[in-house]
Design a protein around this motif. Structure first.
Motif, PDB file in Angstrom:
ATOM      1  N   UNK A 178      28.287  13.403  41.151  1.00 32.85           N
ATOM      2  CA  UNK A 178      29.213  13.862  40.099  1.00 32.85           C
ATOM      3  C   UNK A 178      30.580  14.229  40.676  1.00 32.85           C
ATOM      4  N   UNK A 179      30.651  14.440  41.987  1.00 31.80           N
ATOM      5  CA  UNK A 179      31.917  14.779  42.645  1.00 31.80           C
ATOM      6  C   UNK A 179      32.596  13.562  43.267  1.00 31.80           C
ATOM      7  N   UNK A 180      32.065  12.381  42.980  1.00 31.19           N
ATOM      8  CA  UNK A 180      32.707  11.140  43.416  1.00 31.19           C
ATOM      9  C   UNK A 180      33.383  10.540  42.184  1.00 31.19           C
ATOM     10  N   UNK A 181      34.702  10.605  42.190  1.00 31.59           N
ATOM     11  CA  UNK A 181      35.503  10.198  41.042  1.00 31.59           C
ATOM     12  C   UNK A 181      35.738   8.690  40.992  1.00 31.59           C
ATOM     13  N   UNK A 182      35.840   8.056  42.160  1.00 32.31           N
ATOM     14  CA  UNK A 182      36.101   6.631  42.242  1.00 32.31           C
ATOM     15  C   UNK A 182      35.224   6.047  43.333  1.00 32.31           C
TER      16      UNK A 182
ATOM     17  N   UNK B 203      36.746  11.503  46.218  1.00 36.83           N
ATOM     18  CA  UNK B 203      35.728  12.526  45.990  1.00 36.83           C
ATOM     19  C   UNK B 203      36.295  13.928  46.165  1.00 36.83           C
ATOM     20  N   UNK B 204      35.514  14.899  45.732  1.00 29.34           N
ATOM     21  CA  UNK B 204      35.849  16.309  45.931  1.00 29.34           C
ATOM     22  C   UNK B 204      35.002  16.821  47.088  1.00 29.34           C
ATOM     23  N   UNK B 205      35.671  17.377  48.092  1.00 27.26           N
ATOM     24  CA  UNK B 205      34.959  17.942  49.243  1.00 27.26           C
ATOM     25  C   UNK B 205      34.191  19.186  48.795  1.00 27.26           C
ATOM     26  N   UNK B 206      32.978  19.363  49.291  1.00 32.50           N
ATOM     27  CA  UNK B 206      32.206  20.551  48.917  1.00 32.50           C
ATOM     28  C   UNK B 206      32.945  21.837  49.293  1.00 32.50           C
ATOM     29  N   UNK B 207      32.851  22.829  48.431  1.00 34.62           N
ATOM     30  CA  UNK B 207      33.473  24.128  48.711  1.00 34.62           C
ATOM     31  C   UNK B 207      32.780  24.836  49.871  1.00 34.62           C
ATOM     32  N   UNK B 208      31.605  24.360  50.246  1.00 30.11           N
ATOM     33  CA  UNK B 208      30.805  25.018  51.282  1.00 30.11           C
ATOM     34  C   UNK B 208      31.138  24.581  52.708  1.00 30.11           C
ATOM     35  N   UNK B 209      32.047  23.597  52.874  1.00 31.08           N
ATOM     36  CA  UNK B 209      32.376  23.201  54.246  1.00 31.08           C
ATOM     37  C   UNK B 209      33.150  24.330  54.917  1.00 31.08           C
ATOM     38  N   UNK B 210      33.038  24.412  56.236  1.00 34.22           N
ATOM     39  CA  UNK B 210      33.595  25.523  57.000  1.00 34.22           C
ATOM     40  C   UNK B 210      35.029  25.255  57.430  1.00 34.22           C
ATOM     41  N   UNK B 211      35.934  26.135  57.040  1.00 32.17           N
ATOM     42  CA  UNK B 211      37.339  26.001  57.420  1.00 32.17           C
ATOM     43  C   UNK B 211      37.468  26.002  58.939  1.00 32.17           C
ATOM     44  N   UNK B 212      38.287  25.113  59.456  1.00 30.64           N
ATOM     45  CA  UNK B 212      38.509  25.005  60.893  1.00 30.64           C
ATOM     46  C   UNK B 212      37.524  24.095  61.604  1.00 30.64           C
ATOM     47  N   UNK B 213      36.447  23.718  60.922  1.00 29.04           N
ATOM     48  CA  UNK B 213      35.435  22.850  61.518  1.00 29.04           C
ATOM     49  C   UNK B 213      35.839  21.387  61.367  1.00 29.04           C
TER      50      UNK B 213
END
Length: 116
Positions: A60-64, A72-82
């Protein structure tokens, strides 16, 4: 082949993606497709460059989903700086004339992007 990754928020190419925001994966012949047996294996993933843990991006987060670009929309759960590699798993092939391959093929970006 994964040619480039574009951060929709900043416009940066092959450098960053933002958690919870749109990014583009410019590809060659990598539309995400699968048969019923391989649905769980196919998709767009972010692979942690340190741990190797994959995060699947929900369909559902893949728009095209086109052979030249996946948006796509990157998950909000990915870690900043990683750092993350982008991985596309599919049974499609530009050379298969619309027929699915027998097995999943995987393409990983040759470079990592930093989550913001």
């Amino acid at each position: 082949m994964i040619a480039e990754i574009v951060n929709h928020v900043t416009g940066e190419i092959d450098l960053t993606i933002n958690a919870g925001a749109i990014f583009y994966v410019r590809v060659t012949g990598l539309k995400i497709e699968s048969d019923d047996l391989h649905t769980d294996q196919a998709g767009l993933f972010l692979k942690d460059a340190t741990t190797g843990v994959r995060t699947k991006i929900d369909a559902v987060n893949i728009d095209l989903n086109m052979p030249h670009e996946i948006r796509a929309i990157a998950p909000a759960t990915i870690t900043a700086g990683q750092q993350y590699y982008v991985v596309v798993c599919t049974q499609s092939s530009a050379k298969s004339n619309g027929h699915l391959l027998k097995d999943i093929r995987e393409m990983k970006s040759d470079f990592s992007v930093i989550a913001q």
